[in-house]
Design an enzyme around this catalytic site. Structure first.
Site: not given
Length: 237
Positions: A55, A57, A59-60, A112, A129, A167
């Site tokens: 996805h 975001h 941090d990915h 999410h 996530d 995570h």
């Protein structure tokens, strides 16, 4: 035998490196930071074969373009998103093979985020996530119905499937799960295992679909309404 390694990033992220056999170039999942990936590649003296993105975001994805500068490989990511660097947009039900005989099936798992997808190859599910051990992601974009159906889709995978979340949230998730299901014996036993692992700063992942069906209140929710109630409670927990 397939090797899957966790590359720690940021405070609690895991970037996953998939090797079909020992010493093979890696398939990298959700490279939020390129530096730890580069260090892992140097340490193992391998390159990158492909990259998978679950996805949008940051941090990915933030390490994606820097990695592509040195490793110009195929990047598989959600079709309904517009993530820079994704060369192979994929959606629900799509299948593709890498490195000869590693075949992935894509599942759309909105909740999410609306663009979230998961990658499944027999025995292994890379869930970003969407699903955490004893928990699930925050519902930023999707609806409770969408998220509930996404989790039920993952619950249909074989119980032995290893679940690779993005995570290390398990310890906190278990505390909420125990509040939601205080009489769940399997959960209480799992909580002790998690506590022992985290006392030694060891990772709690991967989990399995079978474990999550036994201990995860979100995966065990009986309806989208029940899921929504749990998600609201967890947000304030």
């Amino acid at each position: 035998m397939m090797h899957v390694s966790a590359i720690p990033a940021f405070d609690d992220n895991y970037i996953w490196a998939i090797q079909p056999y020992d010493g093979a170039d890696a398939i990298i999942v959700d490279p939020g930071d390129d530096q730890p990936v580069r260090e892992w590649l140097r340490h193992h003296d391998v390159g990158i074969n492909a990259i998978l993105i679950t996805h949008h975001h940051w941090d990915h994805t933030r390490g994606l373009l820097p990695l592509l500068e040195d490793y110009p490989v195929a990047v598989y990511g959600p079709r309904i998103s517009n993530i820079e660097g994704v060369s192979h947009p994929v959606g629900h039900g799509d299948r593709f093979s890498l490195m000869g005989d590693v075949t992935f099936t894509v599942f759309a798992t909105p909740g999410h985020t609306l663009d979230h997808i998961c990658f499944y190859t027999p025995g292994h599910a890379f869930v970003g996530d969407t699903l955490f051990s004893a928990g699930c992601g925050r519902m930023f974009e999707g609806s409770p119905k969408q998220f509930y159906e996404s989790l039920q889709c993952l619950a249909e995978l074989p119980d032995v499937t290893s679940v690779y979340c993005a995570h290390e949230y398990t310890e906190a998730n278990v505390k909420f799960a125990l509040a939601a299901e205080p009489t769940n014996d399997a959960l209480r036993q799992y909580a002790e295992q998690v506590r022992a692992l985290r006392e030694h700063r060891l990772k709690t992942l991967p989990s399995t679909i079978g474990i999550e069906k036994a201990i995860n209140p979100f995966l065990r929710a009986k309806s989208s309404e029940h899921f929504a109630e749990l998600r609201r409670w967890k947000d304030q927990f």
